[in-house]
Design a protein around this motif. Structure first.
Motif, PDB file in Angstrom:
ATOM      1  N   ILE B 219      36.569  59.112  59.132  1.00 42.23           N
ATOM      2  CA  ILE B 219      35.559  58.045  59.113  1.00 42.23           C
ATOM      3  C   ILE B 219      35.433  57.470  57.709  1.00 42.23           C
ATOM      4  CG2 ILE B 219      33.106  57.562  59.367  1.00 42.23           C
ATOM      5  CD1 ILE B 219      33.093  59.611  61.652  1.00 42.23           C
ATOM      6  N   PHE B 220      35.343  58.364  56.723  1.00 36.04           N
ATOM      7  CA  PHE B 220      35.286  57.943  55.325  1.00 36.04           C
ATOM      8  C   PHE B 220      36.455  57.016  54.996  1.00 36.04           C
ATOM      9  CE2 PHE B 220      32.749  61.694  53.451  1.00 36.04           C
ATOM     10  CZ  PHE B 220      31.644  60.889  53.309  1.00 36.04           C
ATOM     11  N   TYR B 221      37.621  57.532  55.337  1.00 41.60           N
ATOM     12  CA  TYR B 221      38.857  56.884  54.923  1.00 41.60           C
ATOM     13  C   TYR B 221      39.005  55.493  55.542  1.00 41.60           C
ATOM     14  CZ  TYR B 221      43.860  56.123  54.448  1.00 41.60           C
ATOM     15  OH  TYR B 221      45.082  55.590  54.177  1.00 41.60           O
ATOM     16  N   TYR B 222      38.830  55.408  56.858  1.00 47.32           N
ATOM     17  CA  TYR B 222      39.079  54.131  57.526  1.00 47.32           C
ATOM     18  C   TYR B 222      38.012  53.105  57.183  1.00 47.32           C
ATOM     19  CZ  TYR B 222      42.890  56.270  60.008  1.00 47.32           C
ATOM     20  OH  TYR B 222      44.069  56.884  60.287  1.00 47.32           O
ATOM     21  N   ALA B 223      36.771  53.576  57.005  1.00 45.35           N
ATOM     22  CA  ALA B 223      35.709  52.633  56.666  1.00 45.35           C
ATOM     23  C   ALA B 223      35.998  51.975  55.315  1.00 45.35           C
ATOM     24  CB  ALA B 223      34.372  53.345  56.630  1.00 45.35           C
ATOM     25  N   ILE B 224      36.392  52.790  54.333  1.00 41.32           N
ATOM     26  CA  ILE B 224      36.642  52.239  53.002  1.00 41.32           C
ATOM     27  C   ILE B 224      37.878  51.351  53.020  1.00 41.32           C
ATOM     28  CG2 ILE B 224      38.057  54.075  51.994  1.00 41.32           C
ATOM     29  CD1 ILE B 224      35.071  52.538  50.247  1.00 41.32           C
ATOM     30  N   SER B 225      38.854  51.716  53.820  1.00 44.71           N
ATOM     31  CA  SER B 225      40.078  50.922  53.889  1.00 44.71           C
ATOM     32  C   SER B 225      39.793  49.524  54.435  1.00 44.71           C
ATOM     33  CB  SER B 225      41.093  51.624  54.786  1.00 44.71           C
ATOM     34  OG  SER B 225      42.135  50.751  55.091  1.00 44.71           O
ATOM     35  N   ARG B 226      38.943  49.449  55.466  1.00 45.30           N
ATOM     36  CA  ARG B 226      38.654  48.128  56.043  1.00 45.30           C
ATOM     37  C   ARG B 226      37.895  47.260  55.042  1.00 45.30           C
ATOM     38  NH1 ARG B 226      37.780  51.222  60.547  1.00 45.30           N
ATOM     39  NH2 ARG B 226      35.521  51.171  60.339  1.00 45.30           N
ATOM     40  N   LYS B 227      36.955  47.861  54.308  1.00 45.47           N
ATOM     41  CA  LYS B 227      36.215  47.078  53.307  1.00 45.47           C
ATOM     42  C   LYS B 227      37.153  46.529  52.251  1.00 45.47           C
ATOM     43  CE  LYS B 227      31.580  47.926  53.974  1.00 45.47           C
ATOM     44  NZ  LYS B 227      30.248  47.855  53.458  1.00 45.47           N
ATOM     45  N   ARG B 228      38.110  47.377  51.860  1.00 41.78           N
ATOM     46  CA  ARG B 228      39.037  46.934  50.829  1.00 41.78           C
ATOM     47  C   ARG B 228      39.951  45.831  51.328  1.00 41.78           C
ATOM     48  NH1 ARG B 228      40.069  50.029  46.097  1.00 41.78           N
ATOM     49  NH2 ARG B 228      38.133  51.134  45.715  1.00 41.78           N
ATOM     50  N   GLU B 229      40.179  45.833  52.610  1.00 44.83           N
ATOM     51  CA  GLU B 229      40.996  44.771  53.193  1.00 44.83           C
ATOM     52  C   GLU B 229      40.266  43.421  53.084  1.00 44.83           C
ATOM     53  OE1 GLU B 229      44.613  44.390  53.946  1.00 44.83           O
ATOM     54  OE2 GLU B 229      43.798  46.413  53.926  1.00 44.83           O
ATOM     55  N   TYR B 230      38.983  43.450  53.388  1.00 43.43           N
ATOM     56  CA  TYR B 230      38.189  42.225  53.225  1.00 43.43           C
ATOM     57  C   TYR B 230      38.181  41.777  51.766  1.00 43.43           C
ATOM     58  CZ  TYR B 230      36.018  42.348  57.894  1.00 43.43           C
ATOM     59  OH  TYR B 230      35.785  42.303  59.238  1.00 43.43           O
ATOM     60  N   LEU B 231      38.005  42.752  50.869  1.00 39.82           N
ATOM     61  CA  LEU B 231      37.972  42.408  49.445  1.00 39.82           C
ATOM     62  C   LEU B 231      39.297  41.787  49.017  1.00 39.82           C
ATOM     63  CD1 LEU B 231      36.628  42.420  46.665  1.00 39.82           C
ATOM     64  CD2 LEU B 231      37.465  44.727  46.331  1.00 39.82           C
ATOM     65  N   ALA B 232      40.395  42.333  49.552  1.00 43.74           N
ATOM     66  CA  ALA B 232      41.706  41.776  49.197  1.00 43.74           C
ATOM     67  C   ALA B 232      41.837  40.347  49.715  1.00 43.74           C
ATOM     68  CB  ALA B 232      42.825  42.652  49.758  1.00 43.74           C
ATOM     69  N   ASP B 233      41.312  40.077  50.911  1.00 41.76           N
ATOM     70  CA  ASP B 233      41.334  38.702  51.429  1.00 41.76           C
ATOM     71  C   ASP B 233      40.517  37.787  50.521  1.00 41.76           C
ATOM     72  OD1 ASP B 233      42.931  39.255  53.521  1.00 41.76           O
ATOM     73  OD2 ASP B 233      41.422  39.053  55.083  1.00 41.76           O
ATOM     74  N   ALA B 234      39.325  38.251  50.154  1.00 46.05           N
ATOM     75  CA  ALA B 234      38.449  37.433  49.317  1.00 46.05           C
ATOM     76  C   ALA B 234      39.095  37.175  47.963  1.00 46.05           C
ATOM     77  CB  ALA B 234      37.098  38.124  49.135  1.00 46.05           C
ATOM     78  N   THR B 235      39.720  38.222  47.386  1.00 48.77           N
ATOM     79  CA  THR B 235      40.387  38.047  46.098  1.00 48.77           C
ATOM     80  C   THR B 235      41.570  37.097  46.238  1.00 48.77           C
ATOM     81  OG1 THR B 235      39.828  40.359  45.723  1.00 48.77           O
ATOM     82  CG2 THR B 235      41.236  39.316  44.110  1.00 48.77           C
ATOM     83  N   ALA B 236      42.283  37.218  47.362  1.00 51.13           N
ATOM     84  CA  ALA B 236      43.461  36.373  47.560  1.00 51.13           C
ATOM     85  C   ALA B 236      43.085  34.899  47.575  1.00 51.13           C
ATOM     86  CB  ALA B 236      44.167  36.750  48.856  1.00 51.13           C
ATOM     87  N   VAL B 237      42.006  34.543  48.273  1.00 46.80           N
ATOM     88  CA  VAL B 237      41.648  33.121  48.305  1.00 46.80           C
ATOM     89  C   VAL B 237      41.049  32.677  46.975  1.00 46.80           C
ATOM     90  CG1 VAL B 237      41.384  33.005  50.785  1.00 46.80           C
ATOM     91  CG2 VAL B 237      39.407  33.529  49.393  1.00 46.80           C
ATOM     92  N   ARG B 238      40.481  33.634  46.247  1.00 47.85           N
ATOM     93  CA  ARG B 238      39.995  33.316  44.910  1.00 47.85           C
ATOM     94  C   ARG B 238      41.181  32.979  44.004  1.00 47.85           C
ATOM     95  NH1 ARG B 238      38.481  32.561  40.522  1.00 47.85           N
ATOM     96  NH2 ARG B 238      36.652  33.265  39.369  1.00 47.85           N
ATOM     97  N   LEU B 239      42.308  33.648  44.264  1.00 49.62           N
ATOM     98  CA  LEU B 239      43.512  33.382  43.473  1.00 49.62           C
ATOM     99  C   LEU B 239      44.179  32.078  43.887  1.00 49.62           C
ATOM    100  CD1 LEU B 239      45.253  36.887  43.354  1.00 49.62           C
ATOM    101  CD2 LEU B 239      44.064  35.759  41.507  1.00 49.62           C
ATOM    102  N   THR B 240      44.381  31.896  45.182  1.00 50.20           N
ATOM    103  CA  THR B 240      45.138  30.715  45.616  1.00 50.20           C
ATOM    104  C   THR B 240      44.252  29.484  45.784  1.00 50.20           C
ATOM    105  OG1 THR B 240      44.819  31.188  47.960  1.00 50.20           O
ATOM    106  CG2 THR B 240      46.750  32.147  46.916  1.00 50.20           C
ATOM    107  N   ASP B 324      25.898  41.618  58.467  1.00 52.30           N
ATOM    108  CA  ASP B 324      25.950  42.718  57.507  1.00 52.30           C
ATOM    109  C   ASP B 324      26.073  42.105  56.117  1.00 52.30           C
ATOM    110  OD1 ASP B 324      26.381  44.930  56.035  1.00 52.30           O
ATOM    111  OD2 ASP B 324      28.300  45.465  56.942  1.00 52.30           O
ATOM    112  N   SER B 325      25.109  42.412  55.260  1.00 49.96           N
ATOM    113  CA  SER B 325      25.132  41.737  53.963  1.00 49.96           C
ATOM    114  C   SER B 325      25.827  42.566  52.890  1.00 49.96           C
ATOM    115  CB  SER B 325      23.711  41.399  53.528  1.00 49.96           C
ATOM    116  OG  SER B 325      22.973  42.585  53.450  1.00 49.96           O
ATOM    117  N   LYS B 326      26.379  43.698  53.272  1.00 48.60           N
ATOM    118  CA  LYS B 326      27.057  44.521  52.260  1.00 48.60           C
ATOM    119  C   LYS B 326      28.545  44.580  52.560  1.00 48.60           C
ATOM    120  CE  LYS B 326      23.376  47.498  50.768  1.00 48.60           C
ATOM    121  NZ  LYS B 326      22.663  48.723  51.091  1.00 48.60           N
ATOM    122  N   LEU B 327      29.307  43.875  51.778  1.00 54.18           N
ATOM    123  CA  LEU B 327      30.746  43.923  52.001  1.00 54.18           C
ATOM    124  C   LEU B 327      31.483  44.042  50.671  1.00 54.18           C
ATOM    125  CD1 LEU B 327      33.182  43.588  53.962  1.00 54.18           C
ATOM    126  CD2 LEU B 327      33.099  41.180  53.420  1.00 54.18           C
TER     127      LEU B 327
END
Lengths: 191, 477
Positions: B219-240, B324-327
């Motif tokens: 549960i720990f592992y998958y929850a954190i992985s999904r959040k990081r996936e969103y963060l990577a998407d957000a960072t990616a559009v911040r870059l491009t 959900d306001s925490k991402l």
């Protein structure tokens, strides 16, 4: 005894103060170097673009016989931009490069009318290089402006502003390229 | 700015510490159960050594192993100029001092991943299928996502967390198997004098722990992985600054069912789209490393329409869509600069945009012909699309690749809607519930005739071509 504690306390305050000043000073130096470094990134890409343009013009000329005006505009804009790069301030460079971007965009729009040129392998490779260079300029400009913003904030804000004033840290200029490509969207005329 | 986000390690450290405590707690309880009380120290020691050895292997050889096993080849600027340029653009956008190495996997599946526990040795790897099918903007979106994994240090974190998860799973499995063998054999003979010291109550505690620990760690592992996936998407559009590129790339990648390239549970979070699962759910207990792709695309499209791509905008849209306001980490949200979307390059520069690859196009046409001839398509969890001929006449079939048995879906018969006036089909006797309306789905009628529903089909009923019976089609929420 009391005197010694007083002197010791004063000494500690002075040392803490000096440490804080050194910290702020080092932070400012690091930021200034970052701005310099990110400027050199932009510079590399601008030079790369200047180098690419003669090749592009040569390749395109063979196909586009009736577009002399466009070629002249690009070549002139290039030499102006190169001059600005050698001598001018950040603002001058920005203006000259914006002109160059504009005339290049115009050239690439005209290319649409020449299907043979669009199919030319050499030209496609050049176009990819140019597109990528334009992107790199845009991205490095973004990084540079972020760094400039941070430096300028430090130079203006208290307490770092005092140390910046003492050691002559100056605000840096943002690198603005006005987006002329959008203004140059194809004008349709029915004459 | 990127340094700030890197520094947001508090939450990750918390999760990491939690997993570490689970690991040590598990080893200690097993140790105590085997030999009280010195076994506790031994358990802690063995658990720690196992973890340390695996972690150092992952740290020093992880990248090489992943690239070797996935049969990726390193490519130069000369052979892949556009890919090289795009990676360099993203390196500049992220103001990284290190240029990642570029690898290509010669596989027509579409996916991409990043490696590099140490950022100076990072690499971005894409498949040939991806290069063939994506245009420049889309490829840039994908590369930006992978670059974000590198600059956000996701590779580092997810590899170590993955190793930890693996170690926990290994120890608990080993213990459960061991106790099973222990109770069936004569224990005295196997464990010698040590067995006599084992404590029955502690044994029970250890067993319970061995069952619970992997679940918790998962549960720990998958929850954190999904959040990081969103963060990577957000960072990616911040870059491009072009969300549509990544959105349409995700759409194309998820549209192709064959994500067959090499992966395992540790590397899965590094891919652009989870190669392990077909349906990615977003619940807390979901064992998916990635958030559901339609949701990711939805956020990206909303960003594109809104015209702004800062972290705050991403957060705001996510909050609006899921309440959900925490991402994203607070350090990312501190960045108040407003960044506008730019126009896509493909349209502007007229770079030749590749559609679907030729091989993929041929396959799509063949699939259409087969669908027309009554073949059924069963997607297996291993990624293979099994084509079942209409004359098979069995209710289950075995996947030729992974050997898993799959049931052929059929209509649920016998539901009468006599009194139910809300039912769109009056008097319908059978219904079929679509699991994934965005892909081809097949089912058999009660008369045995096979039906296909295309991804474009959104109808509420189907008439069986053989027995003329009306079958109601239901959709997930």
């Amino acid at each position: 005894m009391n005197g010694m504690i007083f002197v010791l306390g004063l000494l500690i305050i002075v040392i803490v103060f000096v440490i804080i000043v050194i910290g702020i000073y080092n932070g400012l130096v690091a930021l200034r170097n970052r701005v310099k470094n990110s400027w050199s990134q932009i510079d590399v890409q601008l030079k790369r673009r200047h180098d690419l343009i003669p090749n592009l013009v040569e390749t395109a000329k063979g196909f586009m016989k009736h577009e002399n005006e466009t070629f002249v505009a690009v070549t002139e804009a290039r030499s102006k931009a190169m001059n600005a790069g050698n001598s001018g301030s950040v603002k001058d460079i920005g203006a000259a490069e914006a002109d160059l971007s504009g005339s290049l965009a115009k050239l690439l729009l005209t290319v649409e009318n020449y299907p043979e040129l669009k199919a030319n392998q050499n030209f496609l490779a050049l176009q990819e290089e140019l597109t990528s260079t334009e992107n790199k300029i845009a991205f490095s400009r973004q990084a540079y402006n972020d760094d400039v913003m941070m430096l300028n904030n430090k130079v203006e804000m208290f307490p770092s502003s005092i140390i910046a004033g003492m050691f002559n840290f100056e605000k840096a200029d943002f690198f603005e390229i006005e987006d002329k490509a959008e203004k140059l969207a194809p004008k349709v005329s029915f004459n | 700015m990127w340094e700030l986000i890197q520094q947001n390690k508090r939450k990750s450290k918390f999760i990491f510490a939690g997993m570490f405590f689970i690991l040590i707690g598990l080893s200690v309880s097993i140790g105590l159960a085997v030999e009280y009380p010195v076994g506790g120290y031994w358990g802690a020691f063995i658990g720690f050594v196992l973890w340390a050895v695996q972690s150092s292997v992952a740290y020093y050889f992880g990248d090489k192993i992943v690239l070797r096993v996935s049969q990726a080849t390193k490519v130069s600027k000369e052979s892949y100029p556009q890919l090289h340029n795009i990676v360099e653009e993203m390196k500049i956008a992220a103001s990284q001092p290190y240029m990642p190495e570029i690898y290509v996997i010669n596989d027509e599946a579409m996916n991409a991943f990043a490696t590099g526990i140490r950022p100076e040795k990072s690499a971005i790897c894409v498949t040939a299928g991806l290069l063939e099918s994506l245009n420049r903007d889309e490829l840039q979106g994908v590369v930006a996502h992978e670059m974000s994994h590198i600059i956000n240090r996701d590779v580092l974190f997810m590899t170590f967390a993955g190793v930890m998860l693996g170690t926990i799973n290994m120890i608990s499995k080993g213990f459960i198997i061991g106790t099973r063998a222990g109770t069936s054999n004569s224990r005295r003979g196997r464990l010698g004098s040590g067995a006599s010291k084992s404590h029955p109550a502690l044994m029970l505690v250890a067993l319970v722990f061995a069952i619970i620990a992997p679940l918790l760690a998962n549960i720990f592992y998958y929850a954190i992985s999904r959040k990081r996936e969103y963060l990577a998407d957000a960072t990616a559009v911040r870059l491009t600054r072009y969300p549509e590129g990544l959105a349409s790339a995700l759409e194309k990648i998820s549209g192709t069912a064959s994500n067959l390239i090499w992966y395992n549970s540790i590397t899965a979070p590094m891919f652009i789209i989870n190669p392990m699962a077909f349906s990615n759910q977003d619940s807390l207990f979901s064992s998916s490393t990635h958030p559901p792709t339609p949701k990711r695309i939805g956020i990206l499209r909303a960003l594109q329409n809104g015209g702004k791509v800062s972290f705050r905008d991403y957060q705001a849209i996510y909050a609006k869509q899921s309440g959900d306001s925490k991402l994203l980490p607070d350090t990312a949200l501190k960045d108040k600069s407003q960044i506008a979307v730019r126009t896509g390059m493909v349209a502007a520069a007229g770079v030749a945009a590749a559609g679907i690859s030729r091989k993929g196009a041929v396959r799509n046409v063949t699939d259409l012909i087969m669908a027309n001839n009554g073949y059924m398509f069963l997607p297996c969890t291993c990624g293979l699309k099994i084509k079942v001929p209409p004359t098979m006449g069995k209710s289950s079939t075995q996947c030729p690749r992974c050997g898993k048995f799959l049931t052929v879906p059929s209509v649920t018969a016998g539901i009468t809607h006599k009194d139910d006036k809300t039912s769109p089909v009056a008097g319908a006797v059978s219904s079929f519930k679509r699991e994934n309306p965005d892909s081809w789905e097949s089912f058999t009628c009660s008369c045995g005739f096979a039906h296909q529903l295309s991804p474009l089909f959104r109808g509420r009923r189907v008439t069986c071509k053989k027995c003329r019976k009306i079958i109601q089609v239901d959709y997930p929420e």
